[in-house]
Design a protein around this motif. Structure first.
Motif, PDB file in Angstrom:
ATOM      1  N   THR A 123      -4.991  26.998  -2.625  1.00 52.20           N
ATOM      2  CA  THR A 123      -5.811  26.458  -1.535  1.00 52.20           C
ATOM      3  C   THR A 123      -5.091  26.631  -0.205  1.00 52.20           C
ATOM      4  N   ALA A 124      -3.809  26.317  -0.192  1.00 55.99           N
ATOM      5  CA  ALA A 124      -3.020  26.472   1.035  1.00 55.99           C
ATOM      6  C   ALA A 124      -2.946  27.945   1.452  1.00 55.99           C
ATOM      7  N   GLN A 125      -2.805  28.829   0.473  1.00 56.03           N
ATOM      8  CA  GLN A 125      -2.723  30.262   0.783  1.00 56.03           C
ATOM      9  C   GLN A 125      -4.048  30.792   1.330  1.00 56.03           C
ATOM     10  N   MET A 126      -5.143  30.285   0.827  1.00 60.07           N
ATOM     11  CA  MET A 126      -6.450  30.760   1.287  1.00 60.07           C
ATOM     12  C   MET A 126      -6.788  30.236   2.683  1.00 60.07           C
ATOM     13  N   LYS A 127      -6.151  29.129   3.111  1.00 61.04           N
ATOM     14  CA  LYS A 127      -6.434  28.559   4.426  1.00 61.04           C
ATOM     15  C   LYS A 127      -5.497  29.065   5.520  1.00 61.04           C
ATOM     16  N   ARG A 128      -4.519  29.885   5.156  1.00 56.04           N
ATOM     17  CA  ARG A 128      -3.586  30.414   6.150  1.00 56.04           C
ATOM     18  C   ARG A 128      -4.313  31.298   7.140  1.00 56.04           C
ATOM     19  N   LYS A 129      -3.776  31.383   8.356  1.00 53.66           N
ATOM     20  CA  LYS A 129      -4.381  32.240   9.377  1.00 53.66           C
ATOM     21  C   LYS A 129      -4.032  33.697   9.147  1.00 53.66           C
ATOM     22  N   GLU A 130      -2.762  33.965   8.853  1.00 49.43           N
ATOM     23  CA  GLU A 130      -2.332  35.343   8.620  1.00 49.43           C
ATOM     24  C   GLU A 130      -2.024  35.532   7.142  1.00 49.43           C
ATOM     25  N   GLY A 131      -2.366  36.698   6.618  1.00 48.24           N
ATOM     26  CA  GLY A 131      -2.058  37.019   5.232  1.00 48.24           C
ATOM     27  C   GLY A 131      -2.735  36.110   4.242  1.00 48.24           C
ATOM     28  N   THR A 132      -3.981  35.737   4.539  1.00 50.42           N
ATOM     29  CA  THR A 132      -4.681  34.819   3.642  1.00 50.42           C
ATOM     30  C   THR A 132      -4.953  35.471   2.300  1.00 50.42           C
ATOM     31  N   LEU A 133      -5.156  34.648   1.355  1.00 49.80           N
ATOM     32  CA  LEU A 133      -5.483  35.066   0.003  1.00 49.80           C
ATOM     33  C   LEU A 133      -6.993  34.921  -0.162  1.00 49.80           C
ATOM     34  N   SER A 134      -7.642  35.956  -0.655  1.00 48.77           N
ATOM     35  CA  SER A 134      -9.094  35.885  -0.856  1.00 48.77           C
ATOM     36  C   SER A 134      -9.394  35.117  -2.150  1.00 48.77           C
ATOM     37  N   GLU A 135     -10.636  34.723  -2.318  1.00 47.21           N
ATOM     38  CA  GLU A 135     -11.045  34.019  -3.534  1.00 47.21           C
ATOM     39  C   GLU A 135     -10.865  34.909  -4.758  1.00 47.21           C
ATOM     40  N   GLU A 136     -11.132  36.206  -4.618  1.00 50.84           N
ATOM     41  CA  GLU A 136     -10.961  37.148  -5.744  1.00 50.84           C
ATOM     42  C   GLU A 136      -9.492  37.250  -6.148  1.00 50.84           C
ATOM     43  N   GLN A 137      -8.607  37.313  -5.139  1.00 54.67           N
ATOM     44  CA  GLN A 137      -7.179  37.372  -5.429  1.00 54.67           C
ATOM     45  C   GLN A 137      -6.714  36.071  -6.074  1.00 54.67           C
ATOM     46  N   ALA A 138      -7.205  34.943  -5.573  1.00 51.33           N
ATOM     47  CA  ALA A 138      -6.846  33.636  -6.138  1.00 51.33           C
ATOM     48  C   ALA A 138      -7.291  33.546  -7.598  1.00 51.33           C
ATOM     49  N   ALA A 139      -8.478  34.043  -7.891  1.00 50.11           N
ATOM     50  CA  ALA A 139      -8.969  34.031  -9.274  1.00 50.11           C
ATOM     51  C   ALA A 139      -8.080  34.905 -10.164  1.00 50.11           C
TER      52      ALA A 139
END
Length: 192
Positions: free
Chosen positions: A77-93
């Motif tokens: 969740t923290a990685q997906m909310k970052r401004k730079e280098g965010t993690l997409s939902e597909e990557q998180a899955a």
């Protein structure tokens, strides 16, 4: 590198597997060049290095914290909310799927790489009654028989050594007291 390329769940999962196998499971043949050729052959060298570095950093965070699934969710969740280098939902899955499957294997590999002494592989025990003795007062007294299998972590091909112990009631009570003292000391260290 196009976003579509990075978000492709199969490719991202393949890269997670490749980097984890190389960095944590000892598969040194999985070089960056090999991974690029097999997973992202159309990517530029610069783009591949960037995604490879990102994936290695994510894995290092997971491994160093030995995250359980709840911690992983907070981290993602923290990685997906970052401004730079965010993690997409597909990557998180893909990361969830990867970690659920590989956490234990990576943990065991890290532990085995850091152990250089012997380790207790197995313990078995039973309680018997003595039926023979040099002294009549020892007959029909309960004794605990323990068997410890101790493995050499530096030489895994060596058969584990077996140590057998026979403890009467007094010796067993003393051993249990010592184990309780050890447990108390460990608990004190953990709480401080």
């Amino acid at each position: 590198m196009t976003l579509k390329m990075v978000d492709d769940p199969k490719r991202f999962l393949a890269l997670l597997n490749g980097i984890s196998r190389r960095n944590y499971l000892g598969h040194s043949e999985l070089t960056d060049d090999f991974l690029k050729q097999e997973i992202y052959p159309d990517a530029s060298e610069e783009d591949f290095c960037r995604i490879c570095s990102r994936v290695a950093g994510l894995l290092k965070s997971l491994v160093s914290a030995d995250m359980d699934m709840n911690q992983l969710e907070v981290f993602l969740t923290a990685q997906m909310k970052r401004k730079e280098g965010t993690l997409s939902e597909e990557q998180a899955a893909s990361l969830r799927k990867f970690w659920k499957t590989n956490k234990q294997k990576i943990h065991e590999s890290i532990v085995s790489q850091t152990m250089w002494g012997n380790s207790l592989q197995k313990i078995s025990w039973r309680v018997d009654l003595k039926s023979q003795s040099r002294h009549a007062e020892h007959i029909n007294t309960p004794t605990a028989i323990m068997e410890l299998h101790i493995a050499d972590n530096l030489n895994t091909s060596k058969v584990p050594e077996v140590v057998r112990l026979e403890l009467d009631e007094t010796k067993l009570s003393a051993m249990l007291l010592n184990m309780k003292d050890i447990d108390d000391q460990i608990n004190k260290l953990i709480k401080s």
